[in-house]
Motif scaffolding. Structure first.
Motif, PDB file in Angstrom:
ATOM      1  N   TYR A  35       0.853  -1.190   0.000  1.00 49.07           N
ATOM      2  CA  TYR A  35       0.000   0.000   0.000  1.00 49.07           C
ATOM      3  C   TYR A  35       0.891   1.243   0.000  1.00 49.07           C
ATOM      4  CZ  TYR A  35      -3.920  -3.007   1.314  1.00 49.07           C
ATOM      5  OH  TYR A  35      -4.890  -3.979   1.333  1.00 49.07           O
ATOM      6  N   GLN A  37       0.742   5.390   1.030  1.00 48.51           N
ATOM      7  CA  GLN A  37      -0.004   6.429   1.720  1.00 48.51           C
ATOM      8  C   GLN A  37       0.704   7.765   1.486  1.00 48.51           C
ATOM      9  OE1 GLN A  37      -0.475   5.875   5.984  1.00 48.51           O
ATOM     10  NE2 GLN A  37      -2.287   7.168   6.043  1.00 48.51           N
ATOM     11  N   HIS A  42      -4.752   8.486   2.836  1.00 48.73           N
ATOM     12  CA  HIS A  42      -5.022   7.171   3.399  1.00 48.73           C
ATOM     13  C   HIS A  42      -4.306   6.116   2.552  1.00 48.73           C
ATOM     14  CE1 HIS A  42      -8.120   7.974   0.340  1.00 48.73           C
ATOM     15  NE2 HIS A  42      -8.093   6.679   0.106  1.00 48.73           N
ATOM     16  N   PRO A  43      -4.097   4.925   3.123  1.00 47.72           N
ATOM     17  CA  PRO A  43      -3.421   3.877   2.355  1.00 47.72           C
ATOM     18  C   PRO A  43      -4.216   3.503   1.110  1.00 47.72           C
ATOM     19  CG  PRO A  43      -3.454   3.336   4.695  1.00 47.72           C
ATOM     20  CD  PRO A  43      -4.369   4.503   4.515  1.00 47.72           C
ATOM     21  N   PHE A  88       3.749   0.776   2.702  1.00 50.91           N
ATOM     22  CA  PHE A  88       3.523  -0.276   3.694  1.00 50.91           C
ATOM     23  C   PHE A  88       3.402  -1.626   3.000  1.00 50.91           C
ATOM     24  CE2 PHE A  88       2.691   2.178   7.478  1.00 50.91           C
ATOM     25  CZ  PHE A  88       2.126   3.358   7.046  1.00 50.91           C
ATOM     26  N   PHE A 101       0.303  -5.191   9.159  1.00 48.78           N
ATOM     27  CA  PHE A 101       1.055  -4.170   8.442  1.00 48.78           C
ATOM     28  C   PHE A 101       2.460  -4.034   9.002  1.00 48.78           C
ATOM     29  CE2 PHE A 101      -1.687  -1.732   5.560  1.00 48.78           C
ATOM     30  CZ  PHE A 101      -2.914  -2.322   5.823  1.00 48.78           C
ATOM     31  N   GLY A 102       3.420  -3.824   8.103  1.00 48.79           N
ATOM     32  CA  GLY A 102       4.749  -3.395   8.524  1.00 48.79           C
ATOM     33  C   GLY A 102       4.684  -1.948   8.962  1.00 48.79           C
ATOM     34  N   LYS A 103       5.756  -1.446   9.552  1.00 47.99           N
ATOM     35  CA  LYS A 103       5.770  -0.069  10.067  1.00 47.99           C
ATOM     36  C   LYS A 103       5.868   0.958   8.962  1.00 47.99           C
ATOM     37  CE  LYS A 103       7.640  -1.083  14.648  1.00 47.99           C
ATOM     38  NZ  LYS A 103       6.423  -0.699  15.371  1.00 47.99           N
ATOM     39  N   MET A 106       9.043   5.564   4.811  1.00 43.96           N
ATOM     40  CA  MET A 106       8.712   6.894   4.310  1.00 43.96           C
ATOM     41  C   MET A 106       9.743   7.303   3.270  1.00 43.96           C
ATOM     42  SD  MET A 106       8.420  10.532   6.322  1.00 43.96           S
ATOM     43  CE  MET A 106       7.145   9.955   7.400  1.00 43.96           C
TER      44      MET A 106
END
Lengths: 111, 114
Positions: A35, A37, A42-43, A88, A101-103, A106
């Motif tokens: 995903y 974001q 939002h994702p 993500f 979900f992974g963290k 960014m």
């Protein structure tokens, strides 16, 4: 329980450079999803990988699922400023009805 | 366009004052999820409905409740919001069949607790 680790936490690149984020699960996964974001957003679903060793491409994005179905990667070739956001991975383990979900990683891209 | 809608987009409440967030979907998906996302963190699953079946995550505080009166709507009730509950609350839906469970997220409700 399920754990999905994602690295790096943060990456800053110059426009045109490549970018890769890695995802690793403590357990074998049924599938893995990616995903994106955008800041303040939002994702948004990018792709799902299901098969061992699967590789999928979306324009400059390449997604891989490991042979053991425990790790995955997202590679962006020649980043653009529109690629900015947090990526993500999210894994689903056999017998579980939800995603972990992974963290997230960014990504910042400087012009 | 089929979509996931969340109302309100921004909610301000006072410490301890109950608040309800709403989510609706026109995708006719059988699963609806509520996530809590704090700044620079991953979405944290609070609970989900698989059709009418409610599934609570083990670490979701009792302060959080949910209702799904029909396929299209799902509500998140926070009975006594604390300062630590300030976050973005994301609703997502999926149609879990045929081996796929892609989640479609709504725009989120940003909750501020004063």
């Amino acid at each position: 329980g399920q754990q999905v680790m994602q690295i790096p936490q943060y990456q800053h690149v110059q426009e045109g450079e490549d970018f890769t984020t890695y995802c690793n699960s403590s357990t074998t996964l049924s599938n893995i999803q990616w995903y994106k974001q955008r800041p303040g957003g939002h994702p948004v679903f990018l792709i799902q990988l299901v098969k061992s060793g699967e590789v999928k491409k979306q324009k400059r994005l390449t997604f891989q699922f490991g042979e053991a179905k425990k790790n995955s990667s997202l590679h962006i070739t020649a980043t653009q400023t529109t690629d900015v956001g947090t990526y993500f991975c999210a894994g689903r383990s056999p017998g579980y009805s939800t995603l972990t979900f992974g963290k997230g990683t960014m990504l910042l891209v400087s012009p | 366009d089929a979509m996931v809608i969340q109302n309100p987009r921004y909610q301000v409440t006072q410490f301890g004052k109950p608040v309800t967030l709403s989510c609706s979907q026109t995708l006719n998906h059988n699963v609806m999820y509520w996530y809590q996302q704090k700044s620079s963190q991953a979405p944290k699953l609070l609970f989900h409905y698989y059709d009418k079946d409610f599934n609570n995550e083990a670490d979701t505080p009792d302060n959080f409740q949910s209702r799904r009166p029909n396929t299209s709507f799902c509500f998140l009730d926070i009975r006594s919001p604390g300062l630590g509950d300030a976050a973005m609350y994301l609703c997502a839906t999926s149609r879990v069949d045929r081996g796929t469970d892609t989640q479609y997220f709504g725009p989120g409700t940003r909750l501020t607790v004063l």
